[in-house]
Structure formats: C-alpha cells, structure tokens
Design a protein around this motif. Structure first.
Motif, PDB file in Angstrom:
ATOM      1  N   SER A  48      99.165  71.984  25.419  1.00 45.50           N
ATOM      2  CA  SER A  48      98.788  73.133  26.252  1.00 45.50           C
ATOM      3  C   SER A  48      97.451  73.758  25.864  1.00 45.50           C
ATOM      4  O   SER A  48      96.893  74.526  26.640  1.00 45.50           O
ATOM      5  N   MET A  49      96.905  73.431  24.691  1.00 48.36           N
ATOM      6  CA  MET A  49      95.651  74.056  24.250  1.00 48.36           C
ATOM      7  C   MET A  49      94.492  73.063  24.128  1.00 48.36           C
ATOM      8  O   MET A  49      93.466  73.362  23.531  1.00 48.36           O
ATOM      9  N   ASP A  72      90.748  85.703  22.653  1.00 43.45           N
ATOM     10  CA  ASP A  72      91.080  85.057  21.384  1.00 43.45           C
ATOM     11  C   ASP A  72      92.220  84.065  21.568  1.00 43.45           C
ATOM     12  O   ASP A  72      93.126  84.276  22.374  1.00 43.45           O
ATOM     13  N   VAL A  73      92.180  82.999  20.786  1.00 42.63           N
ATOM     14  CA  VAL A  73      93.321  82.105  20.669  1.00 42.63           C
ATOM     15  C   VAL A  73      94.210  82.717  19.602  1.00 42.63           C
ATOM     16  O   VAL A  73      93.748  83.027  18.502  1.00 42.63           O
ATOM     17  N   ILE A  74      95.479  82.943  19.953  1.00 37.18           N
ATOM     18  CA  ILE A  74      96.391  83.629  19.047  1.00 37.18           C
ATOM     19  C   ILE A  74      97.688  82.837  18.899  1.00 37.18           C
ATOM     20  O   ILE A  74      97.999  81.971  19.718  1.00 37.18           O
ATOM     21  N   VAL A  75      98.424  83.163  17.854  1.00 36.83           N
ATOM     22  CA  VAL A  75      99.792  82.685  17.699  1.00 36.83           C
ATOM     23  C   VAL A  75     100.679  83.898  17.878  1.00 36.83           C
ATOM     24  O   VAL A  75     100.454  84.938  17.261  1.00 36.83           O
ATOM     25  N   VAL A  76     101.669  83.776  18.769  1.00 36.31           N
ATOM     26  CA  VAL A  76     102.589  84.874  19.030  1.00 36.31           C
ATOM     27  C   VAL A  76     104.023  84.390  18.908  1.00 36.31           C
ATOM     28  O   VAL A  76     104.316  83.214  19.133  1.00 36.31           O
ATOM     29  N   ALA A  77     104.882  85.328  18.539  1.00 40.47           N
ATOM     30  CA  ALA A  77     106.320  85.094  18.625  1.00 40.47           C
ATOM     31  C   ALA A  77     106.759  85.781  19.905  1.00 40.47           C
ATOM     32  O   ALA A  77     106.698  87.001  20.021  1.00 40.47           O
ATOM     33  N   THR A  83     104.311  80.432  19.796  1.00 42.36           N
ATOM     34  CA  THR A  83     103.452  79.696  20.716  1.00 42.36           C
ATOM     35  C   THR A  83     101.998  80.049  20.430  1.00 42.36           C
ATOM     36  O   THR A  83     101.691  81.134  19.935  1.00 42.36           O
ATOM     37  N   CYS A  84     101.112  79.138  20.732  1.00 39.87           N
ATOM     38  CA  CYS A  84      99.665  79.334  20.570  1.00 39.87           C
ATOM     39  C   CYS A  84      99.074  79.389  21.974  1.00 39.87           C
ATOM     40  O   CYS A  84      99.223  78.440  22.750  1.00 39.87           O
ATOM     41  N   LEU A  95      97.534  82.704  28.205  1.00 39.75           N
ATOM     42  CA  LEU A  95      97.040  81.571  28.978  1.00 39.75           C
ATOM     43  C   LEU A  95      97.034  80.297  28.145  1.00 39.75           C
ATOM     44  O   LEU A  95      96.649  80.310  26.982  1.00 39.75           O
ATOM     45  N   ALA A  96      97.421  79.207  28.769  1.00 45.50           N
ATOM     46  CA  ALA A  96      97.252  77.889  28.173  1.00 45.50           C
ATOM     47  C   ALA A  96      95.816  77.445  28.461  1.00 45.50           C
ATOM     48  O   ALA A  96      95.154  77.989  29.338  1.00 45.50           O
TER      49      ALA A  96
END
Length: 130
Positions: A48-49, A72-77, A83-84, A95-96
């Motif tokens: 997806s990225m 920004d590209v982030i990592v979230v729970a 997910t990144c 957004l992917a």
C-alpha cells in the motif's frame, strides 16, 4: 560504527574515474536517528505504500518524538491494528500511496494512536533471513 562516505554519488550508468575520493566517515545512527530514545524500527508489510518508495519487508525508522504534520508518512494503531499511511489532517483521513487502496477516514468513534513518524526506510536488495 562509522562507514566510509565517498564524495561522488554512485552512478547508475557509467562509472566515473573521480569516484575514488573519500569524503569522510558517516554514522548511520547519526544520519537516520535524531531522537534515539524515541526511535524504533519495524518492517513494512504489503504494497500500500509503494508510491512513496516503501516496499514489502523494508525496514522503517520510526521516530515518536516528531510531531506529525500534513503529508507525513506515519505509523498508527487504528482500532488496535498497526498500519503505515500518509497523514491527511486537512481531510481527516489516512492515505495509501497505491491507487488500489481507498483512503481511511478518521472517525471520532475509532481508537487512533499515532505511533510515530516514518523518518526513513531501508530497502534490502538481497534476500534477508526472516
């Protein structure tokens, strides 16, 4: 550990005879990790990225001390799942970077925790052991 940094970029075409000159030493820790106590590594999974150059099994350098900003590209729970994605604060969504994936709206009833900003990714060009 300090590694040698050559003063010329490595050509992806024909080599240059000037490429023998060394610029100095470079520590990858100094280059990639701004906040050591707040930085961790994780592997990317899926495709997806790919539009931002993050591919399956790449190593992500994630900094929890950075304040996430638009784009920004982030990592979230998100509801307990990591997910990144790209942060779109303006439209309250994630957004992917692949058109095959739909945006994920950030809804008030969801549990969303930003785990950090992806500062860099490292791609392996040789198969890595699991």
């Amino acid at each position: 550990m300090k590694l040698i940094l050559y003063s010329h970029a490595v050509q992806a075409g024909f080599p240059s005879p000037a490429d023998d000159y060394k610029e100095g030493a470079l520590s990858l820790d100094d280059h990639l990790i701004e906040h050591p106590a707040a930085t961790y590594l994780a592997r990317a999974a899926g495709d997806s990225m790919e539009g931002v150059g993050i591919f399956d099994r790449d190593l992500l350098v994630i900094d929890r001390a950075l304040e996430p900003v638009q784009g920004d590209v982030i990592v979230v729970a998100l509801d307990g799942e990591l997910t990144c994605k790209i942060l779109d604060k303006k439209h309250q969504r994630l957004l992917a970077a692949n058109p095959d994936f739909r945006p994920i709206p950030i809804l008030n009833e969801q549990s969303l925790v930003i785990e950090g900003v992806v500062k860099a990714s490292i791609r392996y060009h040789r198969k890595q052991p699991c």
